[in-house]
Structures are given as C-alpha cells and as structure tokens.
Design an enzyme around this catalytic site. Structure first.
Site, PDB file in Angstrom:
ATOM      1  N   CYS A  90     125.055 103.941  41.533  1.00 20.31           N
ATOM      2  CA  CYS A  90     125.306 102.867  40.570  1.00 20.31           C
ATOM      3  C   CYS A  90     126.266 103.394  39.498  1.00 20.31           C
ATOM      4  CB  CYS A  90     124.021 102.310  39.988  1.00 20.31           C
ATOM      5  SG  CYS A  90     122.778 103.515  39.480  1.00 20.31           S
ATOM      6  N   SER A 137     122.330 107.635  40.139  1.00 15.58           N
ATOM      7  CA  SER A 137     123.205 107.168  39.061  1.00 15.58           C
ATOM      8  C   SER A 137     124.480 107.999  39.120  1.00 15.58           C
ATOM      9  CB  SER A 137     122.548 107.399  37.706  1.00 15.58           C
ATOM     10  OG  SER A 137     122.610 108.772  37.354  1.00 15.58           O
ATOM     11  N   ASP A 138     125.545 107.477  38.546  1.00 17.99           N
ATOM     12  CA  ASP A 138     126.689 108.339  38.300  1.00 17.99           C
ATOM     13  C   ASP A 138     126.248 109.345  37.221  1.00 17.99           C
ATOM     14  OD1 ASP A 138     129.214 109.484  38.273  1.00 17.99           O
ATOM     15  OD2 ASP A 138     130.265 107.568  38.232  1.00 17.99           O
ATOM     16  N   CYS A 139     127.031 110.406  37.030  1.00 17.86           N
ATOM     17  CA  CYS A 139     126.518 111.498  36.193  1.00 17.86           C
ATOM     18  C   CYS A 139     126.380 111.088  34.728  1.00 17.86           C
ATOM     19  CB  CYS A 139     127.399 112.725  36.380  1.00 17.86           C
ATOM     20  SG  CYS A 139     127.252 113.294  38.089  1.00 17.86           S
ATOM     21  N   ALA A 161     124.803 108.509  33.722  1.00 18.41           N
ATOM     22  CA  ALA A 161     124.861 107.054  33.549  1.00 18.41           C
ATOM     23  C   ALA A 161     123.574 106.492  32.941  1.00 18.41           C
ATOM     24  CB  ALA A 161     125.160 106.360  34.874  1.00 18.41           C
TER      25      ALA A 161
END
Ligand SMILES: *[C@@H]1O[C@H](CO)[C@@H](O)[C@H](O)[C@H]1NC(C)=O
Ligand SMILES: *[C@@H]1O[C@H](CO)[C@@H](O)[C@H](O)[C@H]1NC(C)=O
Ligand SMILES: *[C@@H]1O[C@H](CO)[C@@H](O)[C@H](O)[C@H]1NC(C)=O
Length: 747
Positions: free
Chosen positions: A239, A272-274, A276
């Site tokens: 995401c 999650s993206d880092c 996020a």
C-alpha cells in the site's frame, strides 16, 4: 504503462513443482523446522503433510504477544525457542535482483545479478513473451541468491505497476506478476493505489492527497492491480504513501480488505511502503496518536510495516484497547503463509524443489543474452530521415561520439539496480564492436550547465558520422524527485543543434532517459537525421544500442507513453483527473484522453523497413446491446456491462484478422498494436484505447495474417461516473497504424 493497462498480464515469477533437487550447497540459508532441532521436529507447523493454513494456525498459537509483535516489521527477528530464523521482507527486483532492499547482500558467493533494462524500455517491446522470460530469469536468480545464502528474504517488492499518468514522474512502472501455490519467489504489486507523484514543487508523496474520481479509479488506476492479483496471482501488495480522497492507502479498509481481498480474492500479504504508517501520524495528521496509526492500518488489512513503527507501538495500542490481538493474528496468518509457501518451513532448502538452483544461475550466459535481447527489442526509432540509420560500418568512415551519457555504465541501469554482472559503457561497446570513435563529453555533467560547444563543433566537422548520446540521468529523474521541465537539461539542446549545424552529414541523436523529453527541436531539424530513444537499457544496453545503430538489428519498439510538449507542464501534476475538462482548458492525460499536441504519440515507432497492414476479416461487425438502455440525457445510450450479462459477453467475442506485410528489404520483428477508436467520443469516453498487441517477425517481402481476439465487454467498455463499466452505442473503429475498420454498437 500509460493509461489502460495492457490487456494481458505480464507474467513474472512462476513456479515449478516437480523438479528434482540435484545438489545441496554447503553454506546454505538458515531455515525453520531443521530436522535436528528437536523442540519443533514433531510440531504441526513443521509437518509438511498438513495444509499450510493449519500449520500457520498452529505456529501463531504458540507465539507470545511480544513474539507476535516482533514479526510486524520488515526485519522480523528470529524466534530461537521455535527454531525460526530471522526474515527480511524487503528485497527488490524491479528489473533484476538488486541490493536496493535489505534482504539481498550479493557480497560473497554471488556478487552480481543480471540487470535487465529498466521496465519502461521493456514495455516498449510490447512482448508478453519477453516479460515472461525476464520474470522467469529473475525468479531463478532470486532462488540462486537465496540458495547461496545471499539473501534472508524471498519476498521481492516488484513489480511496480503504477500508471504512468504524468510525463514528469519517475518511470519505474512496468509489469504484472505471478505467484500462487508454492512460490519460487514472491512478487508484490505496488504501490496500491493512484500513486505516481513523488516530489513535485514542494508537494511530496507522504502528504499528497490524490483526489480521484470513481470513474478514473475504475478504468485507470485499479485495473493494473486487479490484473496483477487475479491474472498474475501475485502473493504481495504494497500500500502506497499517499492518501486517496483523504484516506491513506494503508489505512483504507475498503481498498485492502474490501477490494483486494474480498472482491479480487487476494490471499497474500500486504506490506506498507517504508514508514507509510508513521507518516499517518507524523506528516498527514490522519492518526491522532502513533497507536491510532498502527491500529487503523492493521484493522484495514495491512499485515507488515516496512520500518519498525508497528514493532514499537503495537503493544501500547493493545493496552490502550485500540486494537484487538486478533488483528495481529490475522496479519501473522498472512505473513507466515507466504513464508511457508516459499518453502522456508519445510526443512533443508537444498533438498526442496528449488534447491537445485546453483550460484551459476545468477549472471548465466542465457540471462545475459536475454538482457541483451530485451534491450535490443525495446529501443524506439523516433526519426529516420532519408534512412540516415543504420550507419554504414565501413573502415573508411570516421565516427565521433559526443555526450555525457556515452561514458557511464551505471547510468544505463536506471534505478533499483545492481550490482550487475558486467559493466559496459556505450563507448566501450563501440570498441568491442570494433569501431573506433573519437569521444567528447560535450557537457560538464548531464545537467549540462557548461557545454564545450566550440570543441564539439570542431570535432563534428572532422568526422563523417556523429552520434550524440544525451538525455537524463537519475539526478534529473529519480524516486522522490519529479521533473518540472520536459526539455533537455541545461545547454544540451544548444549543443545538439550546434553540432547538427556543423556536421558534414545529418547527425544521430540517442536519448537515454526514462520519461519523455520534448525534443521537437530535434524532430524538426533537418540536420538531425535519426533519433533513438534508448530508455535505461540495462547492463547489456550499450552493445545492443551499437548493434541497432549499425543495422545488425531492426528496431522494434513502440513508445509506451505519450511524449508531451513542454507546455504540458502548466498542468499541475497534482491534478489526478484523466479526463479533459474543456471548460477550464484542462487537457486530460495519456493517449486515451489527451487530445492536445504531442511530440510523439503513444505507440509510435519506426523501423528499418516498412510494414503495411490490412484488416481482412472480423467475425462480428455489429454488437446489439438490444435490451433496455439506461439513457443519460445528452449522451449516447449506454449499458452497464454487468447488465449485459456473461452470456452476452461470451456471445460477442469475435476474431479480427489483420494482414501484415514487410514491404522493405530488411527482416524484422515488431509489435502490432490494435486500438479501438470511438467515432464520436462522448464526455468521459476515451478517444482510443489499446485492445491487444502481438509481435510478428517477417522476412523482407513476407506477409502473414495475425488474429486478435476481441472481447467487446472488456475492450469496448469504459467506466461511467459511478465507476461502473459501460458499453456505449455508436460507431467504433478498430485501428492498426493508419488502417481502420468500422464496428457498430447498437442499442
Ligand atoms: C555482506 O553484507 C552483509 C549485510 O550488509 C554484512 O553483514 C556482511 O558482513 C557482508 N559480508 C561480507 C563478506 O562483506
Ligand atoms: C547525474 O549527473 C549529475 C550531473 O548532472 C551528476 O552529478 C550525478 O552524479 C549523476 N547521477 C547519477 C545517479 O549518476
Ligand atoms: C424495459 O424496461 C421496462 C421497465 O423497466 C419493462 O417493462 C420492459 O419489459 C423492458 N423491455 C425489455 C425489452 O426488456
């Protein structure tokens, strides 16, 4: 890929079941359920005869709350009492196994992996088969790297399938994915969803709130993800950072659980993206406390966070009663299922189906040849006045190469790369080819604030042929950095034009860049005979380019995105609307909707030969939507595809036959792109859309018939304002290059 996703998925990682193991490596990777580790030997989670869901349930039931929480970050620590080694969720393989993540080390037994072209170049080949073979090669190298103990994770955060909506974005976009059942490696569709603004005029992806209509969501932003999950059977989703209509994607229950899991039947893990999750509290103000950010993400359906935020704040979220422990169990179920599907709980990996893949599979000759083939097939010939290209490779003709991009090997790789197996600049490739060239950088750097124009002009006057290798690099277009201009940086244009004026013969311009550049000046300059777009062609790109320049290979590629003029930059990058708004002069985006001037169109590309096309048959030329129509005032009558029914959709499938002839004197292959164009596009309907494509290889003078399968419910439909797919009454045309074939849709 721009606009509507390609009609077929690009297959990525795949899996074999029945390949026998051949060897075992001495310093293999650590693994769970080691046969000599007595505490777990007989526990259900180690029993390979049980279904994975039962094994995971058993495992999760044995974990303490602290152990559970420890597993919610990308770096999941070991659980020694259960013999479970640490696991790194974050590895990258956008166009080859890469060190860009945290899992892959590539510093002992295996020191490099094949670096395929940056995916936007491979997109230009419009070849499903090529994508499939690249995906398979990356999957094999990933296993080789794992078997050699050079990665602690087999979950790769690729492909990046975001829609290339705006020319200023950084093109990392590319391919679908495949997984399911046992996994050789796990692919991840990212970044879910409506994500392509990185950092533009002070607005960054962490705070950007993308305002997306239901209509654009349905027929632009979601289809690549739906394909990636349903057709590609990817086992991961990431995401994105940004919010969509106010809600951060990683906090969006409807998106993660409602759409991906319930509607699309996704069974993998969601990361999650880092960082996020932390930004929901720290940057977006979406969550009131860190615990709220953690709770809303897990409840939305996210399973693991890239970063340590969940590992830090989940326990207090539980104590503060913001989150039930059952949500952690739910997430762990998804996480351990993927680790088990990868075979990491089945005992010695060298004795398992993928255990036979040895270190020599990374950078194998076969993979390097594939990287070479991919580069060659992607290049797009944008201009070739009076057949300036290919250059004659005669001993008596002298050559000068000018431009900063001719002398860097790293540049050719693009981002998320390496280390590659080999490093060859374009200049070195020329030498390998046996061609001497005089070289001048011409610009101090790619940014070209200082240009050695006089020197370049003098060199150009001396030689027979001049090739300029210009364009961008990753300082100009990069993650977290969108361009604000579409023109070439600094004094590049000035240098090119001056050299072109001075040269004995029309010069050749090679553009190394991912995103489009406005090179109308070169397109329209008669002193510039040829232009080649070379993307970032990967580690074998230099040699492939030289082969195209000297005519050993007939260029095949077609532009996978629209090349807009500089004036397009007046459109705010933050405006997500795909459709034009004539009342405000908003031009719309991508070949599907934009009707303004272009530098080069989507699908454009020349060859060293001339192909002709003729529609020869279509099994159905009229489609009757026949029952009641839901008529909107002032617009053509339209009917929701869901109301037309499966039977209608099946019945309306049709075959289109196109005759393709190579009328020139050079053999070649190229993709034939089939579009659908509406005679009178109504507000909201695309001007045209890509329906299908197929590569065809023809000898000089050869003619073949190719067949496309037309599925009107899919290919003729578009979303209405409520996000429902509809078919519209009216004349449509099937289009291949300049050939058209009428099709009627009647209400
Ligand atoms: C390889 O990289 C890993 C991770 O950065 C490091 O821990 C290890 O010491 C390195 N090995 C060698 C031989 O340099
Ligand atoms: C790109 O070129 C700039 C100068 O224009 C240079 O400073 C930079 O190091 C290059 N970037 C990369 C990633 O090679
Ligand atoms: C069209 O719809 C009306 C009312 O919704 C219905 O009475 C009629 O039978 C329908 N006609 C056909 C051909 O389905």
């Amino acid at each position: 890929m721009e606009g509507r996703p390609l009609p077929h998925p690009f297959f990525f990682f795949f899996f074999f079941f029945f390949i026998l193991f051949l060897s075992s490596s001495a310093a293999g990777p650590p693994y769970s359920c080691h046969p000599s580790f007595t505490p777990t030997r007989s526990l259900p989670f180690c029993r390979t005869s049980l279904p994975i869901s039962a094994r995971v349930k058993d495992l999760v039931s044995r974990l303490t709350l602290d152990e559970k929480i420890s597993q919610l970050g990308n770096t999941a620590p070991s659980i020694p009492r259960l013999g479970i080694p640490s696991y790194e969720w974050w590895s990258e393989s956008l166009h080859g196994v890469s060190q860009a993540g945290k899992g892959v080390t590539l510093n002992t037994t295996i020191k490099g992996a094949t670096s395929f072209p940056q995916v936007i170049l491979t997109a230009a080949s419009f070849s499903e088969d090529l994508w499939y073979r690249i995906g398979r090669a990356i999957g094999t190298e990933a296993r080789a790297v794992y078997n050699a103990g050079e990665t602690t994770g087999m979950t790769f955060w690729a492909p990046n399938i975001n829609v290339f909506r705006d020319p200023r974005g950084t093109p990392r976009t590319g391919r679908g994915a495949r997984g399911g059942g046992r996994l050789q490696a796990s692919a991840c569709c990212k970044h879910f969803t409506a994500y392509d603004l990185d950092h533009w005029k002070g607005i960054n992806r962490f705070v950007f709130d993308a305002k997306v209509t239901a209509q654009d969501m349905a027929d632009t932003f979601q289809p690549p993800f739906q394909r990636c999950i349903q057709d590609g059977r990817a086992s991961g989703i990431m995401c994105a950072y940004n919010r969509v209509n106010g809600v951060p994607s990683c906090a969006n229950y409807d998106l993660l659980s409602g759409t991906a899991r319930a509607k699309w039947n996704f069974h993998g893990y969601i990361t999650s993206d880092c960082d996020a999750v932390s930004i929901m509290y720290e940057n977006q103000g979406y969550a009131k406390t860190p615990e709220d950010a953690v709770a809303v993400s897990l409840k939305a359906g996210m399973d693991v966070n890239c970063g340590s935020y969940l590992q830090t704040h989940t326990k207090s979220a539980i104590y503060k009663k913001k989150l039930p422990e059952s949500q952690i169990d739910r997430a762990l179920h998804n996480l351990f299922s993927v680790r088990m599907r990868l075979g990491l709980f089945d005992g010695d990996p060298s004795k398992l189906p993928f255990g036979y893949i040895g270190p020599n599979q990374a950078c194998s000759r076969e993979h390097l040849e594939l990287a070479h083939e991919a580069a060659r097939r992607g290049f797009v010939l944008l201009k070739n006045d009076r057949n300036r290209l290919p250059l004659q490779n005669s001993k008596s003709s002298s050559l000068a190469v000018i431009g900063p991009n001719a002398n860097s090997a790293w540049l050719l790789l693009g981002n998320y790369a390496g280390p590659p197996c080999t490093s060859v600049t374009i200049l070195q490739a020329l030498q390998l080819y046996g061609k001497d060239a005089k070289y001048l950088s011409g610009c101090d750097t790619v940014a070209c604030s200082n240009a050695a124009i006089d020197e370049a002009v003098a060199l150009a006057k001396e030689v027979d042929d001049v090739v300029l290798v210009m364009g961008l690099n990753q300082t100009e277009e990069a993650e977290d950095h969108d361009r604000v201009d579409l023109v070439l940086p600094g004094r590049q244009q000035e240098l090119i034009s001056a050299v072109a004026r001075a040269a004995k013969k029309p010069i050749v311009l090679v553009l190394i860049c991912g995103g489009p550049v406005d090179v109308r000046f070169a397109r329209d300059d008669e002193n510039i005979g040829g232009i080649v777009w070379a993307g970032y062609p990967g580690e074998a790109g230099g040699y492939a380019l030289v082969q195209v320049i000297f005519g050993d290979h007939n260029p095949e590629g077609k532009l996978p995105v629209t090349w807009y003029p500089q004036e397009f930059t007046r459109v705010p990058m933050t405006d997500m609307r795909m459709r034009p708004d004539p009342s405000t002069g908003y031009p719309g985006r991508t070949y599907r909707f934009y009707r303004g001037q272009t530098v080069f169109e989507f699908g454009y590309g020349l060859h060293y030969t001339k192909y002709s096309y003729k529609f020869t048959s279509l099994t159905k030329e009229t489609f009757h939507l026949n029952s009641n129509t839901s008529e909107a005032p002032g617009s053509a009558r339209q009917k929701p595809v869901s109301e037309l029914g499966v039977e209608f959709c099946e019945r309306s499938k049709s075959l289109v036959t196109v005759e393709v002839e190579n009328q020139g004197d050079m053999a070649g292959r190229h993709p034939v792109l089939l579009f659908l164009r509406r005679a009178k596009p109504t507000a909201g309907s695309p001007v045209k859309q890509l329906v299908d494509f197929q590569s065809v290889e023809l000898k000089a003078g050869e003619r073949v018939e190719i067949e496309f399968k037309l599925n009107p419910c899919e290919h003729f439909s578009r979303a209405n304002e409520d996000g429902m797919m509809v078919m519209e009454e009216g004349w449509h045309f099937l289009v291949v290059e300049n050939e058209e074939y009428p099709v009627a849709v009647l209400a």
